[in-house]
Structures are given as structure tokens and as C-alpha cells.
Design a protein around this motif. Sequence first.
Motif, short mmCIF file in Angstrom:
data_model
loop_
_atom_site.label_atom_id
_atom_site.label_comp_id
_atom_site.label_asym_id
_atom_site.label_seq_id
_atom_site.Cartn_x
_atom_site.Cartn_y
_atom_site.Cartn_z
N PHE A 262 1.25 5.19 0.52
CA PHE A 262 0.44 6.34 1.15
C PHE A 262 1.61 7.54 1.52
N THR B 26 -4.54 3.45 5.64
CA THR B 26 -3.74 2.29 5.14
C THR B 26 -4.08 1.13 5.92
N ILE C 84 0.91 -1.21 0.00
CA ILE C 84 -0.10 -0.06 0.22
C ILE C 84 0.85 1.13 -0.18
#
Lengths: 483, 483
Positions: A392, A403, A390
Motif C-alpha cells: 500500500f 489495508t 499487503i
Amino acid sequence: MGLPDASRESFLTALRKIFPGERLLCGRETIAPYECDALPVYCERPLAVALAASEEEVASALRLCHQFGVPLVSRGAGTGLSAGAKPMAQGLLLVTAPMNRILDLDPQAMTARVQPGVINQQISTAAAPLGLYYAPDPSSQIACSIGGNVAENAGGVHCLKYGVTVHNVLSVRLVSASAECVGEILTLGGDCLSQPGYDLLALVHGSEGGLGVITEVTVKLTPIPEQTRTLMADFASVRAAADAVSAIVRAGVIPAALEMMDKLAISATEAFCHAGYDLEAAAILLIDLDGHPQEVDVELAVVEQVLKVSGATRVQRAADDGQRARWWKGRKSAFPAIGRLSPDYYCIDGTVPRHRIGEVLEATERFSEKYGLRVANVFHAGDGNLHPIIMFDGSEPDALARTEKLAADILEYCIAVGGTITGEHGVGLEKINQMAVQFNDAELEQFRAIKRALDPSGLLNPDKQIPTLARCQEYRALRRSGD
Amino acid sequence: MGLPDASRESFLTALRKIFPGERLLCGRETIAPYECDALPVYCERPLAVALAASEEEVASALRLCHQFGVPLVSRGAGTGLSAGAKPMAQGLLLVTAPMNRILDLDPQAMTARVQPGVINQQISTAAAPLGLYYAPDPSSQIACSIGGNVAENAGGVHCLKYGVTVHNVLSVRLVSASAECVGEILTLGGDCLSQPGYDLLALVHGSEGGLGVITEVTVKLTPIPEQTRTLMADFASVRAAADAVSAIVRAGVIPAALEMMDKLAISATEAFCHAGYDLEAAAILLIDLDGHPQEVDVELAVVEQVLKVSGATRVQRAADDGQRARWWKGRKSAFPAIGRLSPDYYCIDGTVPRHRIGEVLEATERFSEKYGLRVANVFHAGDGNLHPIIMFDGSEPDALARTEKLAADILEYCIAVGGTITGEHGVGLEKINQMAVQFNDAELEQFRAIKRALDPSGLLNPDKQIPTLARCQEYRALRRSGD
């Protein structure tokens, strides 16, 4: 919480006798490098850090901690990704990294007996002149230590064919914390693969430092394959690539490695190190086949056929070792490459049945859109071991929270399709909440019963991996409320 | 010892409600077939025999036993060879053999979900139309049930390449006996090979019915190899044959099967079923290689070369399936064939590191002469799993005692070279004394702690597998006295 001042001083004085000079660290600056493992969001300064040089020292430290009621967190190289080795403010951090000798290499028995601080890769380096190597190869293999590999039951690229750590360890010496045996040395397992009695060797694999401290590991060595060949297959959809993974295994071939990257991972990597990947592909598979040269030829043909039937838009054989190395360099650089695209990234570790990979990747894409965060995928497809990454920006106020929610959604989707919340990184602190989703109360109570049996004082790496009943109830209520 | 009359009647009345009609056996004659497993020297008539038809019945029976404090011994087909399923006079014998349905075959996931009473071979039969089979194949596979396979962590001829039971089971449903969860259903493992938390799935494998009652098993299925070819190699000495075993694995080939027979086993078998073995050979190896046809060709050539270098006096490829079948029929008939040579025989099950097989066979020969009893050897050489078969005449007054001493000497020699007292038959009652030699007190205490954790009342198959401290001290003293 913690020892009163006078006791703390007595504890530290006694510790100094076990760990003379600079092998006991108490100062803020010397301790700093040990305050976290490779998941630095979890960070804490321990009472002291002891650098153990021998099994006797480990046993003495454990006995002392019991005497004073001080928690003991053990760690090796600290490359763990789930905060399993995060120290405790009122506890001792026992580092076995200095116990880094290879004690014996036996070409006849095809085994290596090593101390827990030996680096994974060093075993293969030492065994190479004998034509042997240690098969499990976590991405951190140039840094991670074998004691930690056992504690986390580490995996790696080549575990599809050769098994994870537990399948490659014959025995472990463990300093016991159990009621009548505190500080005694147990030998779990032996020189044969099967053992009578309960399988404590398997039990200690993945026990994350909660059931004893590992002081020696005997691993199985594997003959270095005469030849390894690599295939790369491009696909127009993630689903087709995922389905090809199942089809290969179904065809009776177990590749040495079977890795998958999606479009975002491909483009990040290609920009970073020009591996030669097809930027148009929705997904690629990287496949190693190893063995005797003619055997490898046969497997190449079988796998190529399966890939074509499965809808690969292009299948290439690496022409030479140079091309092989470039393709694999791309795969191995994927994490730093993705790291360049985003101020921060967070890597998840879930496992699903191989034939469910496609739908989990599709669900991940939906979650990605829902939370407005990009997710790249590069993972051990053959094992069904996913590593969604992920991306971010931690400077945005709610980005970390989003997240974490996205990560929880993905992991809980893995559970829903019959998968698990970890393939190789462990639970640690990171995923302790998801344990309440993965298991029911009766199952979690068995874990607690095992923990009480082997660590009745609860001093070994407490408050990790196995959640308390209260914590489970709290987290389940939170998830039900949809928050 | 045991329940007072009134309680016993209440217990049996309550049992009858769970197991109606002929599914509860209390009469001497109906119970008789259940008084032992396949090691009939240990034999006892239980209070009652319950034939379970469902998981709910198993759970109810376990709860009832807890309520009344009645020991519960569970068993499947009763083919065990270490008296692990011997009933107790004051206990219930719970038979899961009637739970014999295959619940699900999933060609996509390559799994079979089955009840514990399903016969090992039936899984492969049912999966065959899908091109799949269940790999572990104990000699008793046409009779033994999968629940028992898990309880004993059963092996077989093909476990060198494909692993023993624990490597082929994905999950188990277990009725718990632990403190707060008596009668609750636990799912151990899942649809993926690795799981977070402690590895309770591995722990229950080989736990011999002492940690819970198995009510469902999900096994991994393997693609049926396109081709299997068989080699037979003759050797002029047992040592040379044993050394060839190591050399084959060292050459990077893992045969599907790698079995050895010595001269006595060869001659007994040849007389019994004319398999086509060389009566002049001191030992033969029977080797299966499987996979894609061309791969098998490559492996055949590699193994033949290794066999020649290792001093084989003759190496033959089975010309056709008929010859293959005859060679294997010999191997599989070895036990009854040896049985014809002697009024009684006793089969031992020890495992040693592969490269120590030669010296253990030579030591066995010395022990054989010492006690004046013939020993034949036919075994899973690739796994180092020995099955010395001691021939004796039970009508001679001291023959059984000499047999037991000879067996103990062989097993303790196995331990001395880094081996174990069982490869696949389990400990049960048969080898409980040798546990005191295999393990030290601290190690045995861990087993007891695990047992107390998951079966705190100690009602599940008590007094087997894990010896008490007193028993260990007694046996060690006896061995020291040289008796």
C-alpha cells in the motif's frame, strides 16, 4: 493514570539503585530507540528503560514495580512484529538484551543453557563445533533473542520437521508476579521433556510477557544433519502447489523446510536478487530434505514423484551448494524485495490447516481485488503458516484503513476454515481485536483467569494479547455492522 | 464431610433425571468395579457412579455438582496407574467410557475427531484403511481411552519419534468449572498446531481431571510407515546399553522405538514366552526403525554401527515379521512375566535425561540391595522413561512399607539427576508426596493458582496431583528425619 510526581521520583530513585549509571535510561533521546518493536505503527515513550544485567536485577525491578503499582513491559531484541513489546507511558520498559551469555553447552545432554538476551543464531554458532544446532529459525534469527522467542513461541523455516520453540525448550527460569511469590524465581520444566503437574512451561510459551519475566532458557540441541538437499518445483496454479504440500506430508515425508511463493513474490524476488526462479510459474515450492545422505536420496525421489503427480510443471534439484544458497537467498530476501514494489507493505501472519491453503490463497486474491491492494504470498507452506504481504501507499488518505480491513478479512477467513490469527508473530496489540473472533467469551474468560492467577496485579505487559470483554463486544458489533 | 441426608437425596434425584435407568449406579455391587483404577491399593466407594452418554449430560452433571458442592471425579477406562481416577466417598464418579464414538475421520486433514471414551487402539484400527494411524501407544492401548490419555498425557513405546499425547492432539472440548462458566463448553486448540492466547490445550494435558471434563478430542493421524525393521542388541553391562541409547540419538537417528530390558526382565520374559532373548546378556536394546524401505536400510546400518562402537556383544536384525513379533511380544509380556516371579510387584514411572540412565540404573541396584527387594527394569530408554519393577511379597508384614521407601528413593534419585517423578503414569495419589521434592513452594503455589483459576470451587478431582502446603511440609520433614 500513572504515578503522582513525588511517587514517580521515589520510584526512579529506587530504580537507579538497581540499575546504576547508563543502565537506566530516562532521557528522551536515549529512550527513543526503545519506543517500539519491529511494528513501529505502535509507539510510546515509557517512564524509563532499564537494561537488566542479571536475574537479581530483574527480580528487584519486578518487586519495585509491584510496590509502586507501575506496569512492567519486558523485551529482548525488539524484533517482534505484533507490538507485543511496545512500552507504556506510565510503565517501565525492562530490556533483557544485555543478559546475553551462553551459560553452558552440554554435548552429552545435547542442551544449551542461555540467558534470555542471547541471539537465536548465536546458539547454533556456539554449538556448531559440537556438531549440534538449535533448530527453530525465525527469519529474524540473526537479531532476535531467545527470551523473545519463548515469549512469542517463535517458529521459522525449519519448524515443520523440528517443531516450534515450545518443542525445543526444556526449561525456563521465570521471575514470578503471582500473589505470594512476587520476584521469586520459578523453574518451569526440567532436563526431561515431560514434567509432572500442570504444564507451565508450555503456558509461558507464547504468553507475550504477560505471565512473568524470563531470565534463563535451556534449549534442546539437534545433531547437524550430514546432508541437506534442496528441491524447487514450479506450478501453473497456486492451488496445485498448495495441494502438493499436503500430498508430500501425506506420503510420509516431513521435509526440513517446505516454503511457497506466489507469482508476485517470485517476480519481486527475481528482480531483486536473481535467485533463478521461473517467472512464468504461478507458484513455486522450495523444499529442503535433510539427514544421512542416502536417506536424503530416498526422500528426494519420493518427493519428486509426489510433485510430478501433483502437477508440477518442473522439478529441479539444486545442483550444488551455490545453487541451494541462491534459491534460499531469494526466499529470505522476499520481504525487502516486495518492499521495493510499494511505498509501504504490511505482513500478516495467519495459520490454516495445510489442506486448506489453496482456498485461503484464492480468497486472499478476491479480498485483494475488493480493496484494490496487491497481495504477495511467501510463507511456511508445510505448517500452513501464511504470510500475505499487503502492498500500500501510506500517503494515500485511506490506504492504511483499507489495508487493515483487508488484513482483518484475511485473518477472519483463516479462522473460518479452522485456522488461527497467528502462526509465529503473536497477538500483541496488532491482533487483539481478532482474538474476539477467534475465541468465544467463555474461552477468553479462561485466559483472563490464567492471567489473574499468575499476574494478579495485572502489571505485566497489560492491555495486550487478551482483550477485555468490553473490547470484544465493541469489535464484534463493529464487524457485524459490516464496517 | 459430605452432604446431609436430605441434600444427598435431592442430589441423587436430580442426577437420576440426567442419567436415567442403569446409567446411574448407586448400589454397592454395581459400584464395586468402579472403586479404583489400575492401582487398586487406593480404593473408595463413591456416592454414585454416572455413566455419561453425551456432552450435555457431562455439563449437566458438572453444574449439579457445583450447585450441591459435590466433588466430581471423572474417568474413562480406569486403566490409570497412579490412582488419579480413584473415586471419593462423598463425590460423584463420572464415567465417560460410554462416549465411545469416532465422530469423524478426515484423510485430507489427517485427523480423527473422537469422543473421550474411544479406546486408543480403535483410532488406529479405524484409520488403517486410510493408511493412517494414531501414534502414541501406551502399553494399555487396547483398553485405555483417549480422554484418559489426554488427562495423563500418556506416552508409549513409539513416543520417542512421534511425541507423547500432547504432541498428537489438535484440540479438546472441555466442560469448564471456572467461575463464570460452570458447565460451558470450551474448545481448546484447533485444526492447526499453534494457537494464539495462552496454551490451554497443553495445560489440560496431564492435568489429571483437575481442570475440566474432556468431552471430545481431535487427534493428529500419521501415515503408516511403509516398513518397520527391528534390531536387537545384547550388552555385557547395563551401563554400556544405556550409553548406546544416547549415542544413537546423538548420531542423528530417531528410532521409532528404543526399549531396554535388564537381566532380570530378560530371564523372566524368556521363561514366560520364549521371545528368543540372550539369557547371558546383562541388558538388551530393542529398536524399531520405520519409514520408506530404503531409508530404513540406511538407518539400520547407522544404528548397527553405533551399537558396535558402543560395545554391543551381538546385534541382530529381525529376519522376518515372525521374529519381530516374537521379540516385541517378549517386551510387551514383561510385566506379567515378572509378575510370575513374585507374589506382588510394583511398577515405578520416573524419567531422567537420556545420558543419565546408566547411573540411575546403578543407583537402583544399590537401593534394591539396601531394602532387600529385587528390581527388574524394562523401559522406554529413548525417552529416559524408566519403569523399575519392585518385586515383593505383600504377606510379609513390612514388605509394602519397604517397597514404598525403595520407590521413593528411586524417584528422588531421578529428581536429583535432573529427572522427574513421572514419565507417563501421572501423579494422582500415588506420587503426591514426591511433588514436594520435585518442586519448591513457589512453583507448587503456581499450580495451586492455576487450579483455583480454572476450578475455583475445587470440586474437580480434589486432593490429587497438587499437594497442599501442609502436606508438603510434613513430607519434607519426614524425609529429612530419614524415615
